[in-house]
Design a protein around this motif. Structure first.
Motif, PDB file in Angstrom:
ATOM      1  N   TYR A 216      46.965  -6.344  12.614  1.00 28.02           N
ATOM      2  CA  TYR A 216      48.401  -6.261  12.343  1.00 28.02           C
ATOM      3  C   TYR A 216      48.949  -4.841  12.455  1.00 28.02           C
ATOM      4  CZ  TYR A 216      52.854  -6.504   9.889  1.00 28.02           C
ATOM      5  OH  TYR A 216      54.179  -6.404   9.578  1.00 28.02           O
ATOM      6  N   TYR A 217      48.212  -3.865  11.909  1.00 27.38           N
ATOM      7  CA  TYR A 217      48.777  -2.524  11.755  1.00 27.38           C
ATOM      8  C   TYR A 217      48.029  -1.513  12.609  1.00 27.38           C
ATOM      9  CZ  TYR A 217      50.840   1.488   9.317  1.00 27.38           C
ATOM     10  OH  TYR A 217      51.527   2.631   9.021  1.00 27.38           O
ATOM     11  N   ASP A 218      48.791  -0.695  13.332  1.00 26.10           N
ATOM     12  CA  ASP A 218      48.241   0.393  14.137  1.00 26.10           C
ATOM     13  C   ASP A 218      48.230   1.646  13.271  1.00 26.10           C
ATOM     14  OD1 ASP A 218      47.645   2.407  15.900  1.00 26.10           O
ATOM     15  OD2 ASP A 218      49.123   1.840  17.408  1.00 26.10           O
ATOM     16  N   THR A 219      47.063   1.974  12.712  1.00 30.06           N
ATOM     17  CA  THR A 219      46.975   3.105  11.778  1.00 30.06           C
ATOM     18  C   THR A 219      47.206   4.444  12.464  1.00 30.06           C
ATOM     19  OG1 THR A 219      44.572   3.146  12.081  1.00 30.06           O
ATOM     20  CG2 THR A 219      45.421   1.866  10.230  1.00 30.06           C
ATOM     21  N   ASN A 221      49.288   5.173  14.946  1.00 30.82           N
ATOM     22  CA  ASN A 221      50.704   5.410  15.238  1.00 30.82           C
ATOM     23  C   ASN A 221      51.633   4.945  14.119  1.00 30.82           C
ATOM     24  OD1 ASN A 221      50.317   6.396  18.017  1.00 30.82           O
ATOM     25  ND2 ASN A 221      49.607   4.296  18.417  1.00 30.82           N
ATOM     26  N   SER A 222      51.042   4.440  13.024  1.00 28.38           N
ATOM     27  CA  SER A 222      51.844   3.937  11.889  1.00 28.38           C
ATOM     28  C   SER A 222      52.906   2.952  12.366  1.00 28.38           C
ATOM     29  CB  SER A 222      52.490   5.105  11.128  1.00 28.38           C
ATOM     30  OG  SER A 222      51.513   5.953  10.589  1.00 28.38           O
ATOM     31  N   ASP A 223      52.441   1.938  13.077  1.00 28.91           N
ATOM     32  CA  ASP A 223      53.378   0.984  13.664  1.00 28.91           C
ATOM     33  C   ASP A 223      52.711  -0.393  13.737  1.00 28.91           C
ATOM     34  OD1 ASP A 223      55.635  -0.030  14.808  1.00 28.91           O
ATOM     35  OD2 ASP A 223      55.507   1.131  16.675  1.00 28.91           O
ATOM     36  N   LEU A 224      53.506  -1.389  14.051  1.00 30.38           N
ATOM     37  CA  LEU A 224      52.985  -2.739  14.236  1.00 30.38           C
ATOM     38  C   LEU A 224      52.086  -2.795  15.470  1.00 30.38           C
ATOM     39  CD1 LEU A 224      53.032  -5.815  13.575  1.00 30.38           C
ATOM     40  CD2 LEU A 224      55.034  -5.969  15.070  1.00 30.38           C
ATOM     41  N   ASP A 225      50.896  -3.323  15.304  1.00 29.33           N
ATOM     42  CA  ASP A 225      49.946  -3.475  16.408  1.00 29.33           C
ATOM     43  C   ASP A 225      50.229  -4.812  17.102  1.00 29.33           C
ATOM     44  OD1 ASP A 225      47.881  -3.297  18.145  1.00 29.33           O
ATOM     45  OD2 ASP A 225      46.287  -3.260  16.642  1.00 29.33           O
ATOM     46  N   TYR A 226      51.361  -4.871  17.803  1.00 28.11           N
ATOM     47  CA  TYR A 226      51.868  -6.149  18.298  1.00 28.11           C
ATOM     48  C   TYR A 226      50.938  -6.806  19.307  1.00 28.11           C
ATOM     49  CZ  TYR A 226      54.939  -9.640  20.318  1.00 28.11           C
ATOM     50  OH  TYR A 226      55.458 -10.824  20.763  1.00 28.11           O
ATOM     51  N   THR A 252      52.336  -2.356   4.154  1.00 30.33           N
ATOM     52  CA  THR A 252      52.794  -1.373   5.138  1.00 30.33           C
ATOM     53  C   THR A 252      54.313  -1.239   5.199  1.00 30.33           C
ATOM     54  OG1 THR A 252      52.946  -2.947   6.978  1.00 30.33           O
ATOM     55  CG2 THR A 252      50.783  -1.959   6.549  1.00 30.33           C
TER      56      THR A 252
END
Length: 253
Positions: A216-219, A221-226, A252
Motif C-alpha cells: 500500500y505505502y511507498d516508504t 517517497n512517502s506516497d501511495l504505492d499504487y 499513513t
C-alpha cells in the motif's frame, strides 16, 4: 371498568419488576462483598444476571480500579497513539503540537468542533427526534445517503445493487463483528493494507481469519504505492475479502 383494571395490572407488574430489580442488585452487592472478603486470587467465581440495572450495579461493584480480582490479568500491548498523547501531556515544551489522535484542535489544544457540525447538531435537535432504536443494520436512510454520497447517485454498482452496506457501532467493533461474520460463513483469510492500523491484525486473527497483506505505502517517497497495490489486489484469489481504508488511511493518512 376494563381500562382501570388494565392500569392496576400494569402498576402491579411495574412494582413487581422494581422489587425484582432491587433483589438482583442486593444479590450482586452480597456476592461482591463475599469475593472481597475471601480475597483469594485463586477464586474463580462468576455470576450473570439478565437485568440491566443489576448489571450496571455489578459493573460498579467489580470495577477494575484497585480490585485484587483483576490483578493477575496481564496488560495488553500499549497503543502507539495513546502513548504519544500521554507523552504530549507530560512534555513541558511551550510550543508543542499534538499530532497523534486524528481530531481537530484549537490553538489551545482543546477539541475544536467544526461550525458545520454545530449547525447539523442544531438542525437535528430542532426535529424533536423520537430516539427510536435502529435496526440491526443501522438507520437505513443514513446508510442509503452515505452510499450515494460516496459513490454518487448515478453509480452503476449502486443502481445494480452490487454494493451492500451496514451502519456499525464503531470502527474497531464493526471490524470484529464483520470478521466473525466472515469466518462463520466460510471465509478463511482477509487481505489488509501494509501497513494498517495495529489493532486490525489481532481483530481479524481473533475472529478466526488468516491475515494476508497487500502493498500500500511507498516508504521511500512517502506516497501511495499504487502500482504494487493494484498488482497485489489483482492477484488475490477469487472470492477473497479485502479491507480498504475508505478515507484517512491509518496510520499513513
Amino acid at each position: 371498568m376494563h381500562q382501570s383494571i388494565n392500569k392496576k395490572s400494569l402498576i402491579l407488574r411495574l412494582l413487581s419488576k422494581e422489587t425484582q430489580t432491587r433483589k438482583n442488585i442486593t444479590m450482586i452487592h452480597q456476592l461482591s462483598r463475599e469475593l472481597i472478603r475471601r480475597g483469594s486470587s485463586s477464586a474463580r467465581t462468576s455470576a450473570t444476571v439478565s437485568f440491566r440495572p443489576a448489571a450496571a450495579a455489578a459493573g460498579r461493584c467489580f470495577s477494575s480500579g484497585g480490585s485484587i480480582h483483576w490483578s493477575e490479568i496481564p496488560m495488553g500491548p500499549p497503543d502507539a497513539i495513546i502513548g504519544l498523547t500521554e507523552a504530549y501531556k507530560e512534555d513541558m515544551f511551550e510550543h508543542k503540537v499534538n499530532v497523534g489522535v486524528g481530531a481537530y484542535r484549537s490553538d489551545e489544544g482543546a477539541p475544536y468542533v467544526l461550525p458545520c457540525v454545530r449547525e447539523a447538531e442544531s438542525i437535528l435537535m430542532g426535529q424533536n427526534l423520537e430516539h427510536e432504536y435502529s435496526g440491526i443494520a443501522g438507520d437505513p436512510d443514513f446508510v442509503k445517503l452515505s452510499l450515494e454520497f460516496v459513490y454518487g447517485t448515478d453509480s452503476k454498482p449502486l443502481i445494480e445493487k452490487r454494493v451492500a452496506a451496514v451502519q456499525t457501532l464503531s470502527g474497531t467493533g464493526g471490524l470484529r463483528v464483520f470478521g466473525e461474520f466472515l469466518a462463520r460463513h466460510g471465509h478463511k483469510h482477509i487481505y489488509l493494507p501494509n501497513p494498517t492500523w495495529g489493532n486490525h491484525i489481532p481483530i481479524f486473527q481473533n475472529a478466526g481469519l488468516e491475515v494476508r497483506k497487500y502493498r500500500y505505502y511507498d516508504t521511500e517517497n512517502s506516497d501511495l504505492d499504487y502500482d504494487n497495490m493494484s498488482s497485489d489486489i489483482k492477484d488475490v484469489p477469487e472470492g477473497s475479502c479485502v479491507l480498504f481504508h475508505a478515507c484517512a488511511h491509518n496510520p499513513t493518512g
